[in-house]
Design a protein around this motif. Structure first.
Motif, PDB file in Angstrom:
ATOM      1  N   VAL A  42     -55.478-160.121 -84.861  1.00 24.52           N
ATOM      2  CA  VAL A  42     -56.515-159.669 -85.783  1.00 24.52           C
ATOM      3  C   VAL A  42     -56.930-160.817 -86.707  1.00 24.52           C
ATOM      4  O   VAL A  42     -58.096-160.931 -87.087  1.00 24.52           O
ATOM      5  CB  VAL A  42     -56.054-158.417 -86.571  1.00 24.52           C
ATOM      6  CG1 VAL A  42     -54.904-158.738 -87.497  1.00 24.52           C
ATOM      7  CG2 VAL A  42     -57.205-157.807 -87.341  1.00 24.52           C
ATOM      8  N   HIS A  43     -55.986-161.689 -87.025  1.00 23.08           N
ATOM      9  CA  HIS A  43     -56.296-162.830 -87.896  1.00 23.08           C
ATOM     10  C   HIS A  43     -57.255-163.799 -87.210  1.00 23.08           C
ATOM     11  O   HIS A  43     -58.178-164.316 -87.833  1.00 23.08           O
ATOM     12  CB  HIS A  43     -55.005-163.530 -88.320  1.00 23.08           C
ATOM     13  CG  HIS A  43     -54.114-162.624 -89.078  1.00 23.08           C
ATOM     14  ND1 HIS A  43     -53.070-161.945 -88.486  1.00 23.08           N
ATOM     15  CD2 HIS A  43     -54.121-162.239 -90.380  1.00 23.08           C
ATOM     16  CE1 HIS A  43     -52.474-161.194 -89.391  1.00 23.08           C
ATOM     17  NE2 HIS A  43     -53.097-161.352 -90.550  1.00 23.08           N
TER      18      HIS A  43
ATOM     19  N   ALA B 244     -60.108-154.674 -91.274  1.00 22.70           N
ATOM     20  CA  ALA B 244     -59.508-155.609 -90.315  1.00 22.70           C
ATOM     21  C   ALA B 244     -57.990-155.622 -90.354  1.00 22.70           C
ATOM     22  O   ALA B 244     -57.346-155.721 -89.311  1.00 22.70           O
ATOM     23  CB  ALA B 244     -60.034-157.024 -90.581  1.00 22.70           C
TER      24      ALA B 244
ATOM     25  N   ASP C 183     -58.734-156.759 -96.459  1.00 20.66           N
ATOM     26  CA  ASP C 183     -59.904-156.300 -95.717  1.00 20.66           C
ATOM     27  C   ASP C 183     -59.433-155.096 -94.913  1.00 20.66           C
ATOM     28  O   ASP C 183     -58.889-155.247 -93.822  1.00 20.66           O
ATOM     29  CB  ASP C 183     -60.429-157.409 -94.811  1.00 20.66           C
ATOM     30  CG  ASP C 183     -61.692-157.009 -94.061  1.00 20.66           C
ATOM     31  OD1 ASP C 183     -61.937-155.794 -93.899  1.00 20.66           O
ATOM     32  OD2 ASP C 183     -62.425-157.907 -93.619  1.00 20.66           O
TER      33      ASP C 183
ATOM     34  N   ARG D 136     -59.436-163.014 -84.842  1.00 15.92           N
ATOM     35  CA  ARG D 136     -60.742-162.344 -84.770  1.00 15.92           C
ATOM     36  C   ARG D 136     -61.444-162.370 -86.125  1.00 15.92           C
ATOM     37  O   ARG D 136     -62.655-162.565 -86.216  1.00 15.92           O
ATOM     38  CB  ARG D 136     -60.576-160.914 -84.259  1.00 15.92           C
ATOM     39  CG  ARG D 136     -60.205-160.863 -82.780  1.00 15.92           C
ATOM     40  CD  ARG D 136     -60.207-159.448 -82.215  1.00 15.92           C
ATOM     41  NE  ARG D 136     -59.162-158.599 -82.765  1.00 15.92           N
ATOM     42  CZ  ARG D 136     -57.893-158.606 -82.370  1.00 15.92           C
ATOM     43  NH1 ARG D 136     -57.496-159.430 -81.408  1.00 15.92           N
ATOM     44  NH2 ARG D 136     -57.014-157.785 -82.906  1.00 15.92           N
ATOM     45  N   TRP D 137     -60.674-162.181 -87.200  1.00 13.18           N
ATOM     46  CA  TRP D 137     -61.252-162.203 -88.545  1.00 13.18           C
ATOM     47  C   TRP D 137     -61.825-163.581 -88.868  1.00 13.18           C
ATOM     48  O   TRP D 137     -62.921-163.698 -89.407  1.00 13.18           O
ATOM     49  CB  TRP D 137     -60.184-161.787 -89.555  1.00 13.18           C
ATOM     50  CG  TRP D 137     -60.682-161.520 -90.931  1.00 13.18           C
ATOM     51  CD1 TRP D 137     -61.254-160.383 -91.400  1.00 13.18           C
ATOM     52  CD2 TRP D 137     -60.654-162.432 -92.042  1.00 13.18           C
ATOM     53  NE1 TRP D 137     -61.568-160.515 -92.731  1.00 13.18           N
ATOM     54  CE2 TRP D 137     -61.210-161.759 -93.145  1.00 13.18           C
ATOM     55  CE3 TRP D 137     -60.201-163.738 -92.201  1.00 13.18           C
ATOM     56  CZ2 TRP D 137     -61.335-162.354 -94.393  1.00 13.18           C
ATOM     57  CZ3 TRP D 137     -60.314-164.338 -93.441  1.00 13.18           C
ATOM     58  CH2 TRP D 137     -60.882-163.650 -94.519  1.00 13.18           C
TER      59      TRP D 137
ATOM     60  N   THR E 279     -65.102-164.255 -87.255  1.00 17.82           N
ATOM     61  CA  THR E 279     -66.205-163.545 -87.901  1.00 17.82           C
ATOM     62  C   THR E 279     -66.637-164.209 -89.202  1.00 17.82           C
ATOM     63  O   THR E 279     -67.824-164.390 -89.451  1.00 17.82           O
ATOM     64  CB  THR E 279     -65.807-162.078 -88.193  1.00 17.82           C
ATOM     65  OG1 THR E 279     -65.483-161.444 -86.959  1.00 17.82           O
ATOM     66  CG2 THR E 279     -66.927-161.322 -88.883  1.00 17.82           C
ATOM     67  N   TYR E 280     -65.688-164.606 -90.032  1.00 22.64           N
ATOM     68  CA  TYR E 280     -66.007-165.051 -91.387  1.00 22.64           C
ATOM     69  C   TYR E 280     -65.918-166.556 -91.633  1.00 22.64           C
ATOM     70  O   TYR E 280     -66.395-167.037 -92.661  1.00 22.64           O
ATOM     71  CB  TYR E 280     -65.094-164.338 -92.393  1.00 22.64           C
ATOM     72  CG  TYR E 280     -65.330-162.845 -92.399  1.00 22.64           C
ATOM     73  CD1 TYR E 280     -66.480-162.311 -92.963  1.00 22.64           C
ATOM     74  CD2 TYR E 280     -64.417-161.977 -91.821  1.00 22.64           C
ATOM     75  CE1 TYR E 280     -66.713-160.945 -92.961  1.00 22.64           C
ATOM     76  CE2 TYR E 280     -64.633-160.604 -91.817  1.00 22.64           C
ATOM     77  CZ  TYR E 280     -65.786-160.100 -92.382  1.00 22.64           C
ATOM     78  OH  TYR E 280     -66.011-158.748 -92.381  1.00 22.64           O
TER      79      TYR E 280
END
Length: 142
Positions: free
Chosen positions: A29-30, A96, A93, A32-33, A36-37
Motif C-alpha cells: 500500500v505504501h 489508503a 490517510d 501504491r500511495w 499516487t502522491y
C-alpha cells in the motif's frame, strides 16, 4: 519517512522530495500511495523491507517510506547502525492506510463500540495516547 541522519531535508512532503529517490517495499500500500502522491520523485521498489532499509543505510536511496512503527523500530534498532532518523511525522490517510489504533467489537454491541470511541477520543484529547505510545515506542511517531 526515514532519511540519513545528516540529510539537510527537513520535510517529507511531495514538494520537498521532488526529484529524490524514495525507497519502498514493492507491491505494498505504501508503494501504491507513493505512486499516487509523489509522482515527481523516483520511487525505487525493493523486494523486502530489509533490502529497502539497506538501500537507505548505504545511500542507494535518499529516503525510505513505509509503515510508521516498523520504520521507528528499524531506525532505533541495530540493523540501521544509527544511520538514519525519522523525517516528518506519521501520515494518516484513512483511504489508503489502516487506522492508527482500532478495536474490533461484536456488531451487536453498539454500546461497546461507543464506549471505545469515547475512551479513545478522551485519551487523545488529554494527551494520554501520546504518553502511552512514548512509553513503549523508542521514537516519537509525532
Amino acid at each position: 519517512f526515514a532519511a540519513p541522519a545528516g540529510t539537510p531535508l527537513k520535510q517529507s512532503d511531495a514538494v520537498s522530495l521532488q526529484g529524490k529517490r524514495i525507497g519502498v517495499t514493492k507491491d505494498t500500500v505504501h508503494a501504491r500511495w507513493l505512486a499516487t502522491y509523489y509522482r515527481q520523485s523516483e520511487v525505487v521498489a525493493f523486494e523486502s523491507e530489509a533490502r529497502a532499509g539497506e538501500a537507505l543505510r548505504t545511500g542507494a536511496v535518499d529516503v525510505l517510506f513505509g509503515d510508521n512503527l516498523r520504520l521507528i523500530y528499524w531506525v532505533a534498532g541495530p540493523v540501521s547502525r544509527d544511520c538514519c532518523r525519522l523525517l516528518g511525522g506519521a501520515y494518516s490517510d484513512f483511504d489508503a492506510f489502516s487506522r492508527n489504533i482500532s478495536f474490533l467489537v461484536n456488531a451487536g454491541r453498539p454500546d461497546l463500540r461507543a464506549a471505545f470511541d469515547y475512551g479513545l477520543d478522551m485519551a487523545q484529547t488529554s494527551g494520554a495516547t501520546e504518553k502511552i505510545i512514548n512509553a513503549y515506542v523508542p521514537l516519537s511517531p509525532w
